[in-house]
Design a protein around this motif. Structure first.
Motif, PDB file in Angstrom:
ATOM      1  N   ASP A  87      -0.415  18.263   4.241  1.00  0.00           N
ATOM      2  CA  ASP A  87      -1.348  18.442   5.357  1.00  0.00           C
ATOM      3  C   ASP A  87      -0.894  17.685   6.602  1.00  0.00           C
ATOM      4  N   ALA A  88      -0.380  16.478   6.399  1.00  0.00           N
ATOM      5  CA  ALA A  88       0.060  15.655   7.528  1.00  0.00           C
ATOM      6  C   ALA A  88       1.539  15.897   7.816  1.00  0.00           C
ATOM      7  N   ASP A  89       1.939  15.685   9.087  1.00  0.00           N
ATOM      8  CA  ASP A  89       3.344  15.861   9.424  1.00  0.00           C
ATOM      9  C   ASP A  89       4.140  14.630   8.973  1.00  0.00           C
ATOM     10  N   PRO A  90       5.495  14.715   8.984  1.00  0.00           N
ATOM     11  CA  PRO A  90       6.319  13.608   8.477  1.00  0.00           C
ATOM     12  C   PRO A  90       6.045  12.270   9.160  1.00  0.00           C
ATOM     13  N   VAL A  91       5.804  12.287  10.468  1.00  0.00           N
ATOM     14  CA  VAL A  91       5.546  11.037  11.189  1.00  0.00           C
ATOM     15  C   VAL A  91       4.302  10.350  10.638  1.00  0.00           C
ATOM     16  N   GLU A  92       3.229  11.125  10.454  1.00  0.00           N
ATOM     17  CA  GLU A  92       1.980  10.545   9.942  1.00  0.00           C
ATOM     18  C   GLU A  92       2.157  10.023   8.521  1.00  0.00           C
ATOM     19  N   ARG A  93       2.913  10.766   7.699  1.00  0.00           N
ATOM     20  CA  ARG A  93       3.088  10.340   6.303  1.00  0.00           C
ATOM     21  C   ARG A  93       3.896   9.048   6.208  1.00  0.00           C
ATOM     22  N   VAL A  94       5.005   8.992   6.967  1.00  0.00           N
ATOM     23  CA  VAL A  94       5.823   7.777   6.944  1.00  0.00           C
ATOM     24  C   VAL A  94       5.046   6.612   7.536  1.00  0.00           C
ATOM     25  N   GLY A  95       4.307   6.874   8.627  1.00  0.00           N
ATOM     26  CA  GLY A  95       3.516   5.812   9.236  1.00  0.00           C
ATOM     27  C   GLY A  95       2.481   5.254   8.286  1.00  0.00           C
ATOM     28  N   ALA A  96       1.812   6.134   7.516  1.00  0.00           N
ATOM     29  CA  ALA A  96       0.805   5.685   6.562  1.00  0.00           C
ATOM     30  C   ALA A  96       1.429   4.843   5.458  1.00  0.00           C
ATOM     31  N   ILE A  97       2.616   5.241   5.010  1.00  0.00           N
ATOM     32  CA  ILE A  97       3.302   4.476   3.959  1.00  0.00           C
ATOM     33  C   ILE A  97       3.687   3.091   4.470  1.00  0.00           C
ATOM     34  N   LEU A  98       4.255   3.049   5.681  1.00  0.00           N
ATOM     35  CA  LEU A  98       4.690   1.765   6.231  1.00  0.00           C
ATOM     36  C   LEU A  98       3.513   0.876   6.617  1.00  0.00           C
ATOM     37  N   ASN A  99       2.376   1.490   6.916  1.00  0.00           N
ATOM     38  CA  ASN A  99       1.178   0.690   7.188  1.00  0.00           C
ATOM     39  C   ASN A  99       0.805  -0.165   5.998  1.00  0.00           C
ATOM     40  N   SER A 100       1.047   0.361   4.807  1.00  0.00           N
ATOM     41  CA  SER A 100       0.678  -0.344   3.579  1.00  0.00           C
ATOM     42  C   SER A 100       1.833  -1.142   2.987  1.00  0.00           C
ATOM     43  N   SER A 101       2.959  -1.150   3.678  1.00  0.00           N
ATOM     44  CA  SER A 101       4.125  -1.893   3.192  1.00  0.00           C
ATOM     45  C   SER A 101       4.127  -3.311   3.757  1.00  0.00           C
ATOM     46  N   THR A 148       5.728  -6.554   5.763  1.00  0.00           N
ATOM     47  CA  THR A 148       6.414  -6.619   7.058  1.00  0.00           C
ATOM     48  C   THR A 148       7.917  -6.504   6.889  1.00  0.00           C
ATOM     49  N   LEU A 149       8.465  -7.171   5.865  1.00  0.00           N
ATOM     50  CA  LEU A 149       9.907  -7.134   5.616  1.00  0.00           C
ATOM     51  C   LEU A 149      10.370  -5.711   5.339  1.00  0.00           C
ATOM     52  N   THR A 150       9.643  -5.007   4.461  1.00  0.00           N
ATOM     53  CA  THR A 150      10.002  -3.626   4.143  1.00  0.00           C
ATOM     54  C   THR A 150       9.873  -2.735   5.360  1.00  0.00           C
ATOM     55  N   ARG A 151       8.797  -2.896   6.103  1.00  0.00           N
ATOM     56  CA  ARG A 151       8.554  -2.064   7.282  1.00  0.00           C
ATOM     57  C   ARG A 151       9.657  -2.251   8.313  1.00  0.00           C
ATOM     58  N   ALA A 157       2.877   5.655  15.252  1.00  0.00           N
ATOM     59  CA  ALA A 157       1.889   6.027  14.236  1.00  0.00           C
ATOM     60  C   ALA A 157       1.466   4.839  13.384  1.00  0.00           C
ATOM     61  N   ILE A 158       2.242   3.765  13.453  1.00  0.00           N
ATOM     62  CA  ILE A 158       1.947   2.578  12.637  1.00  0.00           C
ATOM     63  C   ILE A 158       0.923   1.700  13.354  1.00  0.00           C
ATOM     64  N   PHE A 159      -0.001   1.182  12.580  1.00  0.00           N
ATOM     65  CA  PHE A 159      -0.938   0.196  13.116  1.00  0.00           C
ATOM     66  C   PHE A 159      -0.865  -1.035  12.235  1.00  0.00           C
ATOM     67  N   THR A 160      -0.457  -2.155  12.814  1.00  0.00           N
ATOM     68  CA  THR A 160      -0.338  -3.403  12.070  1.00  0.00           C
ATOM     69  C   THR A 160      -1.243  -4.460  12.692  1.00  0.00           C
ATOM     70  N   PHE A 161      -1.270  -5.614  12.079  1.00  0.00           N
ATOM     71  CA  PHE A 161      -2.068  -6.722  12.601  1.00  0.00           C
ATOM     72  C   PHE A 161      -1.618  -7.079  14.011  1.00  0.00           C
ATOM     73  N   GLY A 162      -0.337  -6.916  14.272  1.00  0.00           N
ATOM     74  CA  GLY A 162       0.193  -7.239  15.593  1.00  0.00           C
ATOM     75  C   GLY A 162      -0.225  -6.255  16.671  1.00  0.00           C
ATOM     76  N   ASN A 163      -0.719  -5.073  16.286  1.00  0.00           N
ATOM     77  CA  ASN A 163      -1.135  -4.070  17.267  1.00  0.00           C
ATOM     78  C   ASN A 163      -2.576  -4.253  17.739  1.00  0.00           C
ATOM     79  N   SER A 188      -3.423  -7.342   5.869  1.00  0.00           N
ATOM     80  CA  SER A 188      -3.459  -5.933   5.456  1.00  0.00           C
ATOM     81  C   SER A 188      -4.880  -5.478   5.201  1.00  0.00           C
ATOM     82  N   ASP A 189      -5.700  -6.372   4.664  1.00  0.00           N
ATOM     83  CA  ASP A 189      -7.109  -6.040   4.440  1.00  0.00           C
ATOM     84  C   ASP A 189      -7.825  -5.785   5.761  1.00  0.00           C
TER      85      ASP A 189
END
Length: 358
Positions: free
Chosen positions: A212-226, A228-231, A252-258, A331-332
């Motif tokens: 349903d989601a495009d590649p950017v949204e899918r990768v962004g969602a995965i990295l959101n939950s990764s 910081t080192l992995t991201r 597409a990524i939203f982190t604590f720093g954003n 992350s929470d």
């Protein structure tokens, strides 16, 4: 009488088997009598659903008739009503009707193959189908089709939709298309229908997407939950492989720093009400060591002074927290913000894209 009458019931009225004033009437004449009576009664008869040859035959027959006496009318109506009463079950006429009846019950692939094999068009009014698709799906078509086709397309769409599409394409192309609109007076209705049918078929022929989601949204969602080192490691690799995709993923990524850039100051208290206080303290206590001092200060500055003072005391009491614990707590906080956004309780600030022409 019923307001709607099945067309296939009118056309094949048989001759009377014996006796009666209408036994000498042809089937075509009987159909013309029934149609004329129903029209006089104000019934909605979809004659356009009949095959062209039957519409022509019915029109020609009605053109040759003058008056019908009451006895003949009564006999024909009685016969027609009897035919209707004898119908126990009716099936759609032809492969087109069958496909319409089975729409959503058989696979789209099977339906498309049967329509292609039988030469059955899929759309009554293709432009109605195109209007339902929305501007996001129509934009690539407008950009890739010829100027002449694009001009017809804009002319057939609602003004608001056409204006939105025109505003989303480059200026030179928009000017070419709008000029081409001035040359569409000679386009025939048949040509407009063919263009609409071609565009609708082209869009519906696109393969069904597995995600349903495009590649950017899918990768962004995965990295959101990764972590910081992995991201950071993944984004660095993406920069080397496809920098354009990497930049899109970053947006597409939203982190604590954003938090300072994506959340308005007035929304901070609303967010904090949804975050578990103990997790917030750990997140803020480990923010500076994780490189997120700006986010910590932004949060503390945009709450009541009394609450900010209390949090500062709690942060000092917490002392040095483990990096893993701090990252989990941050992350929470991010997850809470994402949940609020998805539920419509929070509107994130959209970062403006840089103008490549500047």
């Amino acid at each position: 009488m019923n307001d709607m009458v099945p067309m296939k019931t009118i056309a094949p009225l048989p001759e009377l088997s014996g006796g009666g004033v209408s036994m000498s009437l042809s089937r075509r004449a009987k159909a013309a009598i029934v149609v004329r009576l129903l029209l006089n009664e104000g019934a909605d008869i979809p004659l356009e659903d009949l095959p062209d040859e039957l519409q022509v035959a019915l029109t020609q027959q009605m053109g040759t008739m003058r008056t019908v006496d009451r006895d003949t009318l009564t006999a024909v109506v009685d016969e027609f009503a009897e035919e209707l009463d004898r119908i126990g079950l009716s099936f759609p006429f032809g492969i087109a009707g069958a496909l319409d009846a089975l729409d959503g019950k058989i696979s789209p692939q099977t339906s498309a193959r049967l329509r292609k094999e039988a030469g059955v068009r899929q759309f009554g009014d293709p432009w109605a189908r195109l209007r339902e698709l929305g501007t996001d799906k129509l934009l690539p078509v407008l950009q890739n089709e010829s100027v002449e086709v694009a001009a017809v397309m804009l002319s057939k769409l609602p003004v608001a939709m056409a204006a939105e599409l025109l505003g989303r394409i480059p200026g030179p192309q928009a000017r070419q298309i709008t000029y081409a609109v001035s040359l569409t007076n000679a386009v025939t209705p048949e040509a407009v229908d063919r263009i609409g049918l071609s565009l609708a078929t082209q869009l519906d022929a696109q393969p069904k997407r597995a995600f349903d989601a495009d590649p950017v949204e899918r990768v962004g969602a995965i990295l959101n939950s990764s972590t910081t080192l992995t991201r950071d490691d993944v984004l660095t690799g993406l920069d080397e492989t496809d920098q354009g995709f990497a930049n899109a993923v970053r947006k597409a990524i939203f982190t604590f720093g954003n938090i300072p850039a994506r959340i308005t100051p007035r929304d901070i208290p609303r967010v904090l009400r949804e975050v578990e206080p103990a997790r917030l303290v750990i997140a803020l206590a480990g923010a500076e060591a994780g490189g997120f001092a700006a986010s910590r200060d932004f949060i503390l500055e945009n709450m009541s002074g009394r609450m900010a003072d209390q949090l500062r005391e709690d942060i000092e009491s917490a002392g040095k927290v483990k990096p893993a614990d701090a990252e989990a707590a941050m992350s929470d906080v991010v997850s809470t913000i994402r949940q609020m956004e998805q539920s419509g309780d929070l509107l994130l600030i959209v970062e403006e894209e840089e103008d490549d022409d500047v």
